[in-house]
Design an enzyme around this catalytic site. Structure first.
Site, short mmCIF file in Angstrom:
data_model
loop_
_atom_site.label_atom_id
_atom_site.label_comp_id
_atom_site.label_asym_id
_atom_site.label_seq_id
_atom_site.Cartn_x
_atom_site.Cartn_y
_atom_site.Cartn_z
N HIS A 79 0.84 -1.20 0.00
CA HIS A 79 0.00 0.00 0.00
C HIS A 79 0.88 1.25 0.00
O HIS A 79 2.08 1.17 0.24
CB HIS A 79 -0.97 0.02 1.18
CG HIS A 79 -0.33 0.12 2.54
ND1 HIS A 79 -0.02 -0.96 3.31
CD2 HIS A 79 0.04 1.20 3.28
CE1 HIS A 79 0.51 -0.57 4.45
NE2 HIS A 79 0.57 0.74 4.47
N GLU A 130 -3.68 4.06 2.07
CA GLU A 130 -3.84 4.40 3.49
C GLU A 130 -3.81 5.92 3.60
O GLU A 130 -2.98 6.57 2.97
CB GLU A 130 -2.67 3.79 4.30
CG GLU A 130 -2.71 4.10 5.78
CD GLU A 130 -1.54 3.46 6.53
OE1 GLU A 130 -0.52 3.12 5.91
OE2 GLU A 130 -1.67 3.31 7.76
#
Ligand code: CO
Length: 134
Positions: A79, A130
């Site tokens: 991520h 995120e």
């Protein structure tokens, strides 16, 4: 709305080997391994002049990163994390635009002790995103 790139997280199957690669071959400053059982990972932080790389090794049977490693045995980018000034405002704006927040939708305390949310990769070009409150 989004600010600085806070970190890029790379899932690895062998944290010691990945840490040695960044420390010895690439010459980066690396942290000690930090187990985070509540997130199912052990993390090593790689400090770069303008951002961080986080090396994530699965920890525990329920680790979400274990499934990623099962699909990607060589490891891979897991991520990316962007900073936002106000995580609740960011979440509300994104959900109003149709983006999906993973889990309950409520911010959790992330690896740096700050509130984070994760956004569904299908809504962001196949990339798990995120958001961390700066
Ligand atoms: Co992260």
């Amino acid at each position: 709305m989004i600010g600085r790139l806070n970190h890029v997280a790379i899932a690895v199957g062998d944290l010691a080997a990945a840490t040695a690669l960044y420390r010895d071959t690439l010459g980066a400053r690396v942290s000690q391994p930090l187990p985070q059982p509540e997130h199912g990972v052990t993390v090593v932080f790689v400090e770069l002049p303008n951002t961080k790389i986080e090396l994530l090794e699965p920890l525990g049977a329920e680790s979400p990163v274990a499934k990623f490693i099962a699909r990607n045995p060589d490891g891979g980018i897991h991520h990316i994390c962007y900073e936002v000034d106000d995580i609740i405002a960011a979440r509300d704006r994104l959900t109003e635009s149709g983006a999906r927040v993973l889990g309950t939708g409520e911010p959790r305390i992330g690896a740096h002790g700050k509130p984070v949310i994760f956004l569904h990769p299908k809504d962001f070009n196949g990339t798990l995103v995120e958001l961390e409150q700066a």
